[in-house]
Design a protein around this motif. Structure first.
Motif, PDB file in Angstrom:
ATOM      1  N   ILE A  55       0.818  -1.139  -0.242  1.00 13.57           N
ATOM      2  CA  ILE A  55      -0.063   0.123  -0.058  1.00 13.57           C
ATOM      3  C   ILE A  55       0.875   1.189   0.126  1.00 13.57           C
ATOM      4  O   ILE A  55       1.494   1.379   0.735  1.00 13.57           O
ATOM      5  CB  ILE A  55      -1.027   0.131   1.151  1.00 13.57           C
ATOM      6  CG1 ILE A  55      -1.751  -1.321   1.156  1.00 13.57           C
ATOM      7  CG2 ILE A  55      -1.788   1.272   0.983  1.00 13.57           C
ATOM      8  CD1 ILE A  55      -2.324  -1.489   2.487  1.00 13.57           C
ATOM      9  N   ILE A  56       0.990   1.967  -1.087  1.00 16.45           N
ATOM     10  CA  ILE A  56       2.006   3.090  -1.190  1.00 16.45           C
ATOM     11  C   ILE A  56       1.323   4.434  -1.499  1.00 16.45           C
ATOM     12  O   ILE A  56       0.226   4.326  -2.307  1.00 16.45           O
ATOM     13  CB  ILE A  56       2.776   2.654  -2.528  1.00 16.45           C
ATOM     14  CG1 ILE A  56       3.395   1.234  -1.904  1.00 16.45           C
ATOM     15  CG2 ILE A  56       3.901   3.759  -2.584  1.00 16.45           C
ATOM     16  CD1 ILE A  56       4.183   0.791  -3.364  1.00 16.45           C
ATOM     17  N   ASP A  57       1.832   5.367  -0.812  1.00 20.12           N
ATOM     18  CA  ASP A  57       1.437   6.845  -1.402  1.00 20.12           C
ATOM     19  C   ASP A  57       2.046   7.255  -2.604  1.00 20.12           C
ATOM     20  O   ASP A  57       3.280   6.938  -2.601  1.00 20.12           O
ATOM     21  CB  ASP A  57       1.829   7.834  -0.179  1.00 20.12           C
ATOM     22  CG  ASP A  57       1.400   8.959  -0.327  1.00 20.12           C
ATOM     23  OD1 ASP A  57       1.204   9.367  -1.587  1.00 20.12           O
ATOM     24  OD2 ASP A  57       1.592  10.062   0.327  1.00 20.12           O
ATOM     25  N   ALA A  58       1.349   7.267  -3.554  1.00 21.43           N
ATOM     26  CA  ALA A  58       1.805   7.457  -4.858  1.00 21.43           C
ATOM     27  C   ALA A  58       2.680   8.696  -4.988  1.00 21.43           C
ATOM     28  O   ALA A  58       3.540   8.860  -5.930  1.00 21.43           O
ATOM     29  CB  ALA A  58       0.585   7.352  -6.057  1.00 21.43           C
ATOM     30  N   MET A  59       2.270   9.726  -4.231  1.00 24.75           N
ATOM     31  CA  MET A  59       3.004  11.098  -4.651  1.00 24.75           C
ATOM     32  C   MET A  59       4.001  11.455  -3.389  1.00 24.75           C
ATOM     33  O   MET A  59       4.527  12.561  -3.712  1.00 24.75           O
ATOM     34  CB  MET A  59       2.171  12.259  -4.714  1.00 24.75           C
ATOM     35  CG  MET A  59       1.109  11.922  -5.982  1.00 24.75           C
ATOM     36  SD  MET A  59       1.936  11.564  -7.400  1.00 24.75           S
ATOM     37  CE  MET A  59       2.920  13.053  -7.734  1.00 24.75           C
ATOM     38  N   MET A  60       4.522  10.478  -3.093  1.00 26.67           N
ATOM     39  CA  MET A  60       5.253  11.016  -1.845  1.00 26.67           C
ATOM     40  C   MET A  60       6.904  11.273  -2.446  1.00 26.67           C
ATOM     41  O   MET A  60       7.310  10.562  -3.349  1.00 26.67           O
ATOM     42  CB  MET A  60       5.748   9.957  -0.507  1.00 26.67           C
ATOM     43  CG  MET A  60       6.040   8.568  -0.992  1.00 26.67           C
ATOM     44  SD  MET A  60       5.791   7.483   0.293  1.00 26.67           S
ATOM     45  CE  MET A  60       6.969   7.955   1.561  1.00 26.67           C
ATOM     46  N   GLU A  61       7.654  11.944  -1.834  1.00 27.97           N
ATOM     47  CA  GLU A  61       9.231  12.241  -2.201  1.00 27.97           C
ATOM     48  C   GLU A  61       9.091  12.466  -3.862  1.00 27.97           C
ATOM     49  O   GLU A  61       9.863  11.721  -4.500  1.00 27.97           O
ATOM     50  CB  GLU A  61       9.843  11.021  -1.930  1.00 27.97           C
ATOM     51  CG  GLU A  61       9.734  10.901  -0.354  1.00 27.97           C
ATOM     52  CD  GLU A  61      10.733   9.602  -0.120  1.00 27.97           C
ATOM     53  OE1 GLU A  61      11.632   9.431  -0.513  1.00 27.97           O
ATOM     54  OE2 GLU A  61      10.142   9.092   1.096  1.00 27.97           O
ATOM     55  N   ASN A  62       8.524  13.362  -4.423  1.00 30.75           N
ATOM     56  CA  ASN A  62       8.592  13.597  -5.670  1.00 30.75           C
ATOM     57  C   ASN A  62       8.373  12.505  -6.837  1.00 30.75           C
ATOM     58  O   ASN A  62       9.136  11.988  -7.615  1.00 30.75           O
ATOM     59  CB  ASN A  62       9.970  14.307  -6.149  1.00 30.75           C
ATOM     60  CG  ASN A  62      10.096  15.638  -5.564  1.00 30.75           C
ATOM     61  OD1 ASN A  62       9.100  16.370  -5.130  1.00 30.75           O
ATOM     62  ND2 ASN A  62      11.336  15.711  -5.020  1.00 30.75           N
ATOM     63  N   LYS A  63       7.289  11.850  -6.459  1.00 31.68           N
ATOM     64  CA  LYS A  63       6.797  10.742  -7.574  1.00 31.68           C
ATOM     65  C   LYS A  63       7.658   9.373  -7.293  1.00 31.68           C
ATOM     66  O   LYS A  63       7.276   8.442  -7.797  1.00 31.68           O
ATOM     67  CB  LYS A  63       6.662  10.933  -8.819  1.00 31.68           C
ATOM     68  CG  LYS A  63       5.663  12.132  -9.288  1.00 31.68           C
ATOM     69  CD  LYS A  63       5.816  12.166 -10.867  1.00 31.68           C
ATOM     70  CE  LYS A  63       5.095  13.096 -11.313  1.00 31.68           C
ATOM     71  NZ  LYS A  63       4.627  13.084 -12.759  1.00 31.68           N
ATOM     72  N   ARG A  64       8.301   9.233  -6.136  1.00 34.88           N
ATOM     73  CA  ARG A  64       9.021   7.995  -5.657  1.00 34.88           C
ATOM     74  C   ARG A  64       8.370   6.889  -5.421  1.00 34.88           C
ATOM     75  O   ARG A  64       8.525   5.722  -5.512  1.00 34.88           O
ATOM     76  CB  ARG A  64      10.308   8.542  -4.599  1.00 34.88           C
ATOM     77  CG  ARG A  64      11.289   9.547  -5.180  1.00 34.88           C
ATOM     78  CD  ARG A  64      12.438   9.336  -4.845  1.00 34.88           C
ATOM     79  NE  ARG A  64      13.198   8.006  -4.765  1.00 34.88           N
ATOM     80  CZ  ARG A  64      13.739   7.582  -3.502  1.00 34.88           C
ATOM     81  NH1 ARG A  64      14.014   8.394  -2.403  1.00 34.88           N
ATOM     82  NH2 ARG A  64      14.378   6.293  -3.809  1.00 34.88           N
TER      83      ARG A  64
END
Length: 132
Positions: A55-64
């Motif tokens: 489960i990943i935040d899509a936009m964390m750290e400049n799209k990382r």
């Protein structure tokens, strides 16, 4: 893919500590083993094949977050592990890009915990994985 106590093991990657804590608590209450990572670099260093879902935040750290998902879906040992994006970015292109990368779902923040738990259960059923 299961923890030592035979629970399905989920990886959450999100830089928001409150979201990580909230999801971890609720998912553990629903029979999952959960590990949280507040940055993508830490997630890359984990034993990725140990998880039943990402489960990943899509936009964390400049799209990382998107980069991590792309890596997971291109890697032979993790490409079949289900993946959900959670993101506050709700434009149509972001959702389409996330699904095109191989995500099984794209959940918009803020979300209801009962809804995300139901979505996780539905995806795991499709992948023939059962909560212990």
């Amino acid at each position: 893919m299961r923890s030592p106590d035979n629970k399905l093991k989920l990886m959450i990657v999100d830089n928001d500590p409150l979201i990580c804590e909230l999801m971890q608590f609720n998912l553990q209450e629903n029979g999952f083993s959960v590990e949280t990572f507040r940055d993508v670099a830490s997630a890359y260093n984990a034993e990725l094949t140990d998880y039943s879902m990402f489960i990943i935040d899509a936009m964390m750290e400049n799209k990382r977050g998107m980069d991590l998902a792309k890596y997971l879906k291109q890697n032979r040992s993790t490409c079949n592990i289900p993946l959900i994006f959670c993101s506050s970015r709700d434009d149509e292109n972001a959702v389409i890009n996330g699904l095109d990368l191989g995500a099984d779902d794209y959940v918009l923040k803020p979300f209801a915990m009962k809804e995300i738990i139901a979505r996780i259960g539905a995806i795991l059923r499709r992948h023939k994985l059962k909560v212990s």
